[in-house]
Design a protein around this motif. Structure first.
Motif, PDB file in Angstrom:
ATOM      1  N   GLU A 296       0.830  -1.209   0.000  1.00 45.28           N
ATOM      2  CA  GLU A 296       0.000   0.000   0.000  1.00 45.28           C
ATOM      3  C   GLU A 296       0.864   1.259   0.000  1.00 45.28           C
ATOM      4  O   GLU A 296       0.544   2.243  -0.685  1.00 45.28           O
ATOM      5  CB  GLU A 296      -0.947   0.015   1.195  1.00 45.28           C
ATOM      6  CG  GLU A 296      -1.897   1.205   1.145  1.00 45.28           C
ATOM      7  CD  GLU A 296      -3.038   1.116   2.148  1.00 45.28           C
ATOM      8  OE1 GLU A 296      -3.407   2.167   2.684  1.00 45.28           O
ATOM      9  OE2 GLU A 296      -3.549   0.000   2.386  1.00 45.28           O
TER      10      GLU A 296
ATOM     11  N   GLY B  89      -7.084   3.554   1.409  1.00 52.26           N
ATOM     12  CA  GLY B  89      -6.498   2.226   1.449  1.00 52.26           C
ATOM     13  C   GLY B  89      -6.868   1.506   2.727  1.00 52.26           C
ATOM     14  O   GLY B  89      -7.152   2.136   3.756  1.00 52.26           O
TER      15      GLY B  89
ATOM     16  N   VAL C 131      -7.694   1.262  -2.632  1.00 52.91           N
ATOM     17  CA  VAL C 131      -6.677   0.210  -2.711  1.00 52.91           C
ATOM     18  C   VAL C 131      -6.836  -0.799  -1.575  1.00 52.91           C
ATOM     19  O   VAL C 131      -6.948  -0.426  -0.411  1.00 52.91           O
ATOM     20  CB  VAL C 131      -5.261   0.830  -2.625  1.00 52.91           C
ATOM     21  CG1 VAL C 131      -4.192  -0.264  -2.657  1.00 52.91           C
ATOM     22  CG2 VAL C 131      -5.046   1.843  -3.735  1.00 52.91           C
TER      23      VAL C 131
ATOM     24  N   THR D 218      -4.274  -8.039  -5.294  1.00 50.14           N
ATOM     25  CA  THR D 218      -4.254  -6.591  -5.069  1.00 50.14           C
ATOM     26  C   THR D 218      -5.407  -5.973  -5.847  1.00 50.14           C
ATOM     27  O   THR D 218      -5.571  -6.242  -7.037  1.00 50.14           O
ATOM     28  CB  THR D 218      -2.919  -5.987  -5.532  1.00 50.14           C
ATOM     29  OG1 THR D 218      -1.857  -6.517  -4.733  1.00 50.14           O
ATOM     30  CG2 THR D 218      -2.939  -4.472  -5.390  1.00 50.14           C
TER      31      THR D 218
ATOM     32  N   ILE E 165      -7.252  -2.491  -7.081  1.00 45.73           N
ATOM     33  CA  ILE E 165      -7.028  -1.069  -7.340  1.00 45.73           C
ATOM     34  C   ILE E 165      -8.221  -0.527  -8.112  1.00 45.73           C
ATOM     35  O   ILE E 165      -8.590  -1.067  -9.157  1.00 45.73           O
ATOM     36  CB  ILE E 165      -5.743  -0.845  -8.164  1.00 45.73           C
ATOM     37  CG1 ILE E 165      -4.524  -1.416  -7.420  1.00 45.73           C
ATOM     38  CG2 ILE E 165      -5.541   0.651  -8.455  1.00 45.73           C
ATOM     39  CD1 ILE E 165      -3.257  -1.451  -8.268  1.00 45.73           C
TER      40      ILE E 165
END
Length: 265
Positions: A50, A68, A83, A101, A103
């Motif tokens: 991150e 995040g 995120v 991950t 995004i």
């Protein structure tokens, strides 16, 4: 998609860097794992990934806000990057390759609601990546130039449907376990894949319906637009379109109303 081409390319660059960071520590014997206040695990890889993405966004998109999972919200404005450095940290810690991950880029609409306009899900241990941009369709592949377009299934009956879920505990806490069990009896097949993967399989047409009882914005923003751009529907259990209900139901669209009939509020 032209309006979001640069943002989508940036998301791929961010994901490439994230993949390198997460894979370097996956299955590491000295991986540092802590417990957060909500009793969920966080690893050094979550934090490092991150931080890397935030630093890159600070250079490439200094006017955009960022949210995040590990470091909260920063900045303000109509555009926000969301995120989740490792969605599926428990899998990551145990050496299970089902983690990714996530995004996303969101924009504020005229109604004041935040909606995803770009989403990317990168699962390097599975060697898979999925992405979408508003109005441009959803794709899966290794890069923007090597990809296949995604399309949801056309299954129209619950009896023929494949249903994916995360776990039983959350549904029991919401007093929805009976509905979940009845759905599992009535549909063709159930599997507990969990985390990001069911949503990507809905977008691919491999799974027809999926749902989770408790989620955060960073869990939903990227998967939501991938499902939607593949022709599916993504709502809360209350039936509201989008990512603001704290939970999710995703489908090929044809089965959405029946799905909510079993699990919805």
């Amino acid at each position: 998609m032209a309006g979001y081409d640069d943002d989508l390319r940036l998301a791929h660059v961010l994901a490439d860097a994230a993949d390198a960071t997460t894979m370097a520590r996956f299955k590491a014997l000295d991986l540092s794992v802590e417990t957060k206040p909500d009793m969920t695990p966080v690893t050094e890889a979550d934090k490092e990934t991150e931080e890397l993405i935030r630093t890159s966004l600070g250079r490439a998109r200094p006017r955009d806000a960022v949210l995040g999972e590990e470091y909260g919200s920063a900045g303000a404005g109509p555009r926000r990057w969301i995120v989740d450095p490792i969605d599926g940290t428990k899998n990551y810690v145990r050496g299970v390759p089902v983690w990714a991950t996530l995004i996303a880029l969101t924009e504020l609409g005229q109604d004041g609601l935040e909606r995803p306009v770009v989403g990317l899900v990168s699962a390097p241990a599975l060697n898979r990546r999925w992405w979408a941009a508003l109005g441009g369709g959803a794709y899966s592949g290794r890069s923007l130039t090597s990809a296949s377009r995604l399309e949801v299934s056309r299954v129209a009956e619950i009896a023929d449907a494949s249903f994916a879920y995360s776990s039983l505990t959350g549904w029991e806490e919401r007093d929805r376990l009976d509905g979940l069990l009845q759905l599992s009896r009535d549909c063709w097949r159930t599997r507990a894949y969990g985390d990001f993967w069911p949503y990507m399989m809905v977008a691919e047409g491999a799974v027809d319906i999926c749902a989770e009882p408790e989620l955060s914005m960073w869990d939903m923003a990227a998967p939501a637009i991938v499902v939607q751009e593949a022709g599916g529907r993504f709502t809360g259990l209350d039936g509201r379109d989008g990512v603001h209900s704290g939970n999710a139901a995703a489908s090929n669209g044809l089965l959405h109303h029946p799905l909510l009939g079993y699990l919805g509020d």
